[in-house]
Design a protein around this motif. Structure first.
Motif, short mmCIF file in Angstrom:
data_model
loop_
_atom_site.label_atom_id
_atom_site.label_comp_id
_atom_site.label_asym_id
_atom_site.label_seq_id
_atom_site.Cartn_x
_atom_site.Cartn_y
_atom_site.Cartn_z
N HIS A 192 -6.65 -2.41 -11.92
CA HIS A 192 -5.82 -2.03 -10.78
C HIS A 192 -4.42 -2.64 -10.91
O HIS A 192 -3.43 -1.99 -10.57
N THR A 193 -4.34 -3.87 -11.39
CA THR A 193 -3.03 -4.51 -11.60
C THR A 193 -2.21 -3.72 -12.61
O THR A 193 -1.01 -3.47 -12.40
N ILE A 194 -2.84 -3.31 -13.69
CA ILE A 194 -2.15 -2.51 -14.71
C ILE A 194 -1.64 -1.21 -14.10
O ILE A 194 -0.48 -0.84 -14.28
N LEU A 195 -2.51 -0.54 -13.36
CA LEU A 195 -2.11 0.72 -12.74
C LEU A 195 -0.98 0.51 -11.74
O LEU A 195 -0.03 1.30 -11.69
N ASP A 196 -1.04 -0.59 -10.98
CA ASP A 196 0.02 -0.88 -10.01
C ASP A 196 1.35 -1.21 -10.68
O ASP A 196 2.41 -1.03 -10.08
N GLU A 197 1.32 -1.71 -11.90
CA GLU A 197 2.56 -1.96 -12.64
C GLU A 197 3.18 -0.65 -13.13
O GLU A 197 4.38 -0.57 -13.34
N ILE A 198 2.35 0.38 -13.30
CA ILE A 198 2.83 1.68 -13.78
C ILE A 198 3.20 2.59 -12.61
O ILE A 198 4.25 3.23 -12.62
N ILE A 199 2.32 2.65 -11.61
CA ILE A 199 2.50 3.56 -10.47
C ILE A 199 2.36 2.75 -9.19
O ILE A 199 1.40 2.00 -9.03
N LEU A 200 3.28 2.93 -8.27
CA LEU A 200 3.18 2.27 -6.97
C LEU A 200 3.53 3.29 -5.90
O LEU A 200 4.59 3.91 -5.95
N GLY A 201 2.63 3.48 -4.96
CA GLY A 201 2.87 4.42 -3.87
C GLY A 201 3.05 5.85 -4.33
O GLY A 201 3.72 6.63 -3.67
N GLY A 202 2.47 6.19 -5.47
CA GLY A 202 2.58 7.55 -5.98
C GLY A 202 3.82 7.81 -6.80
O GLY A 202 4.04 8.93 -7.26
N GLN A 203 4.64 6.78 -7.02
CA GLN A 203 5.86 6.92 -7.82
C GLN A 203 5.74 6.11 -9.11
O GLN A 203 5.21 4.99 -9.10
N VAL A 204 6.24 6.66 -10.18
CA VAL A 204 6.19 5.97 -11.47
C VAL A 204 7.21 4.84 -11.46
O VAL A 204 8.39 5.06 -11.17
#
Length: 155
Positions: free
Chosen positions: A116-128
Motif C-alpha cells: 500500500h505504501t508503494i502504491l501510495d507513492e505512485i498514486i494518491l487520490g486517483g492522481q499519478v
C-alpha cells in the motif's frame, strides 16, 4: 482519474484493493467478482483493455495484466490514457519486484502495508504522483527506516 487498483490471484481472491472513490464494501466485493468473471472469460490473444460500462458507467475502462498467478487491474476514466495506464502498471510491478526481489502472491499478502505504501507513492487520490522507479524505491526505503526506528524506540 484513476478509479481503483486491484491485485487478485488467478482464483479471484483479492490481495490488494484500493478504490479512489468511495464504494461500500458490498459493492467492492460485487465489482471484484464481476471483474474476475470478465477477465477469466477473455481469450489470451485479445487486448488488455476492457470497457466496463455495465459496472462503472460509460466513461470508465480497465486495463489488466497477469504476472505469474496475479492479475493487476487498473480502473480509470477517459481523462487517462490507456497506454499510460499500462505503463504505470508496469512501473508498479517493477517497483514491487525491486522491493521484494521477484514479487509473488505471498509477498503481497504478508507485506500488504508495504505494498500500500508503494502504491501510495505512485498514486494518491486517483492522481499519478511519481513514475520514477528509483524515486519510489528510495522513498519506500526511507519510510521503512523511519518505521524501524520508531518501532525500536517504542520498546
Amino acid at each position: 482519474m484513476i478509479r481503483g487498483v486491484i491485485i487478485m490471484n488467478d482464483q479471484g481472491q483479492p490481495r490488494l484493493v484500493k478504490f479512489y472513490e468511495y464504494q461500500p464494501v458490498e459493492k467492492q466485493h460485487e465489482l471484484i467478482r464481476s471483474i474476475y468473471r470478465i477477465l477469466c472469460s477473455r481469450a489470451e490473444n485479445v487486448s488488455n483493455f476492457v470497457k466496463v460500462d455495465s459496472l462503472f458507467g460509460s466513461d470508465v475502462r480497465l486495463v489488466y495484466k497477469t504476472f505469474a498467478t496475479l492479475y493487476f487491474v487498473f480502473i480509470f476514466d477517459n481523462s487517462e490514457n490507456e497506454l499510460a495506464m499500462l505503463d504505470l502498471m508496469q512501473v508498479f510491478v517493477e517497483i514491487l519486484d525491486k522491493c521484494f526481489s521477484n514479487v509473488c502472491e505471498l509477498d503481497v499478502v504478508f507485506n500488504f502495508n508495504k505494498v500500500h505504501t508503494i502504491l501510495d507513492e505512485i498514486i494518491l487520490g486517483g492522481q499519478v504522483l511519481e513514475t520514477s522507479t528509483s524515486e519510489v524505491v528510495k522513498a519506500v526505503e526511507e519510510i521503512s527506516k523511519m518505521e524501524s526506528k520508531a518501532n525500536w524506540q517504542g520498546r
